[in-house]
Scaffold this motif. Sequence first.
Motif, PDB file in Angstrom:
ATOM      1  N   TRP A 120      16.247 108.927   3.619  1.00 56.76           N
ATOM      2  CA  TRP A 120      16.215 107.982   4.726  1.00 56.76           C
ATOM      3  C   TRP A 120      17.312 108.344   5.706  1.00 56.76           C
ATOM      4  O   TRP A 120      18.483 108.386   5.340  1.00 56.76           O
ATOM      5  N   MET A 121      16.940 108.621   6.945  1.00 56.53           N
ATOM      6  CA  MET A 121      17.893 108.781   8.035  1.00 56.53           C
ATOM      7  C   MET A 121      18.107 107.384   8.595  1.00 56.53           C
ATOM      8  O   MET A 121      17.183 106.788   9.159  1.00 56.53           O
ATOM      9  N   VAL A 122      19.294 106.835   8.396  1.00 59.29           N
ATOM     10  CA  VAL A 122      19.609 105.485   8.855  1.00 59.29           C
ATOM     11  C   VAL A 122      20.482 105.621  10.088  1.00 59.29           C
ATOM     12  O   VAL A 122      21.526 106.271  10.040  1.00 59.29           O
ATOM     13  N   ALA A 123      20.051 105.030  11.201  1.00 57.61           N
ATOM     14  CA  ALA A 123      20.782 105.230  12.455  1.00 57.61           C
ATOM     15  C   ALA A 123      20.679 104.008  13.347  1.00 57.61           C
ATOM     16  O   ALA A 123      19.759 103.203  13.222  1.00 57.61           O
ATOM     17  N   GLN A 124      21.651 103.919  14.236  1.00 56.64           N
ATOM     18  CA  GLN A 124      21.611 102.936  15.323  1.00 56.64           C
ATOM     19  C   GLN A 124      21.959 103.672  16.607  1.00 56.64           C
ATOM     20  O   GLN A 124      22.769 104.592  16.597  1.00 56.64           O
ATOM     21  N   ARG A 125      21.321 103.277  17.674  1.00 55.12           N
ATOM     22  CA  ARG A 125      21.607 103.899  18.959  1.00 55.12           C
ATOM     23  C   ARG A 125      22.909 103.337  19.517  1.00 55.12           C
ATOM     24  O   ARG A 125      23.131 102.127  19.494  1.00 55.12           O
ATOM     25  N   THR A 126      23.775 104.228  19.982  1.00 52.40           N
ATOM     26  CA  THR A 126      25.067 103.809  20.528  1.00 52.40           C
ATOM     27  C   THR A 126      25.191 104.106  22.015  1.00 52.40           C
ATOM     28  O   THR A 126      26.065 103.560  22.678  1.00 52.40           O
ATOM     29  N   GLU A 127      24.348 104.990  22.531  1.00 50.55           N
ATOM     30  CA  GLU A 127      24.352 105.324  23.947  1.00 50.55           C
ATOM     31  C   GLU A 127      22.912 105.502  24.407  1.00 50.55           C
ATOM     32  O   GLU A 127      22.061 105.937  23.645  1.00 50.55           O
ATOM     33  N   ASN A 128      22.670 105.178  25.652  1.00 52.28           N
ATOM     34  CA  ASN A 128      21.365 105.435  26.250  1.00 52.28           C
ATOM     35  C   ASN A 128      21.462 106.736  27.034  1.00 52.28           C
ATOM     36  O   ASN A 128      21.951 106.746  28.168  1.00 52.28           O
ATOM     37  N   LEU A 129      21.028 107.808  26.415  1.00 48.46           N
ATOM     38  CA  LEU A 129      21.120 109.128  27.026  1.00 48.46           C
ATOM     39  C   LEU A 129      19.755 109.580  27.524  1.00 48.46           C
ATOM     40  O   LEU A 129      18.728 109.205  26.968  1.00 48.46           O
ATOM     41  N   THR A 130      19.759 110.428  28.515  1.00 50.05           N
ATOM     42  CA  THR A 130      18.522 111.039  28.980  1.00 50.05           C
ATOM     43  C   THR A 130      18.157 112.169  28.018  1.00 50.05           C
ATOM     44  O   THR A 130      19.023 112.686  27.296  1.00 50.05           O
ATOM     45  N   PRO A 131      16.904 112.598  28.003  1.00 48.03           N
ATOM     46  CA  PRO A 131      16.542 113.743  27.170  1.00 48.03           C
ATOM     47  C   PRO A 131      17.380 114.983  27.496  1.00 48.03           C
ATOM     48  O   PRO A 131      17.733 115.756  26.595  1.00 48.03           O
ATOM     49  N   GLU A 136      21.587 118.856  25.881  1.00 45.22           N
ATOM     50  CA  GLU A 136      22.869 119.499  26.155  1.00 45.22           C
ATOM     51  C   GLU A 136      23.844 119.261  25.011  1.00 45.22           C
ATOM     52  O   GLU A 136      24.511 120.185  24.537  1.00 45.22           O
ATOM     53  N   ARG A 137      23.929 118.030  24.525  1.00 46.21           N
ATOM     54  CA  ARG A 137      24.842 117.692  23.439  1.00 46.21           C
ATOM     55  C   ARG A 137      24.411 118.355  22.118  1.00 46.21           C
ATOM     56  O   ARG A 137      25.253 118.749  21.315  1.00 46.21           O
ATOM     57  N   THR A 138      23.117 118.434  21.894  1.00 44.60           N
ATOM     58  CA  THR A 138      22.614 119.061  20.679  1.00 44.60           C
ATOM     59  C   THR A 138      22.968 120.542  20.655  1.00 44.60           C
ATOM     60  O   THR A 138      23.431 121.078  19.644  1.00 44.60           O
ATOM     61  N   LYS A 139      22.766 121.208  21.780  1.00 42.28           N
ATOM     62  CA  LYS A 139      23.116 122.633  21.872  1.00 42.28           C
ATOM     63  C   LYS A 139      24.606 122.819  21.630  1.00 42.28           C
ATOM     64  O   LYS A 139      25.019 123.737  20.915  1.00 42.28           O
ATOM     65  N   ALA A 140      25.432 121.959  22.230  1.00 40.12           N
ATOM     66  CA  ALA A 140      26.884 122.057  22.046  1.00 40.12           C
ATOM     67  C   ALA A 140      27.271 121.820  20.593  1.00 40.12           C
ATOM     68  O   ALA A 140      28.165 122.503  20.062  1.00 40.12           O
TER      69      ALA A 140
END
Length: 144
Positions: A120-131, A136-140
């Motif tokens: 189970w990937m348990v998560a909550q959104r903390t920021e409203n980011l654009t795709p 960009e953050r994923t690549k970094a």
Amino acid sequence: MTRIEQLYPRLPVRGADAAIAFYRDAFGAELVERYATPDGAVVHALLRAGPVQWAVKDGDEYDPAPPDGGGSAILALYVDDADAVAEAMLAGGAEVRFPVADQPYGERGGRLTDPFGHQWMVAQRTENLTPEEIEERTKAMFAE
């Protein structure tokens, strides 16, 4: 085109009634329906927590439960408090695969394996980011 009316995962487990109890305690799930064979093997139990539904059943020769089979899907569960849900899962016997932490892609989350072998990937959104920001953050994140 055919209209899709419902989609939910079905999790084969060893000990469906114990899994139902775990999901009730960890997620506050309610049992919607439960059907069993004359010898007590659960062939279908539908659970609901908020707007989310999933089913469990006792593993068998057709639908083996982890670790002999199954468990190939990772279930992504978005909640309002990832830390609290992870703690409830741990209290019920889950194991941490990735600890809950702030993620650069705008979420706080982690991954746990429940006592029945499902991740189970348990998560909550903390920021409203654009795709684009997420990309960009994923690549970094992977460039480090």
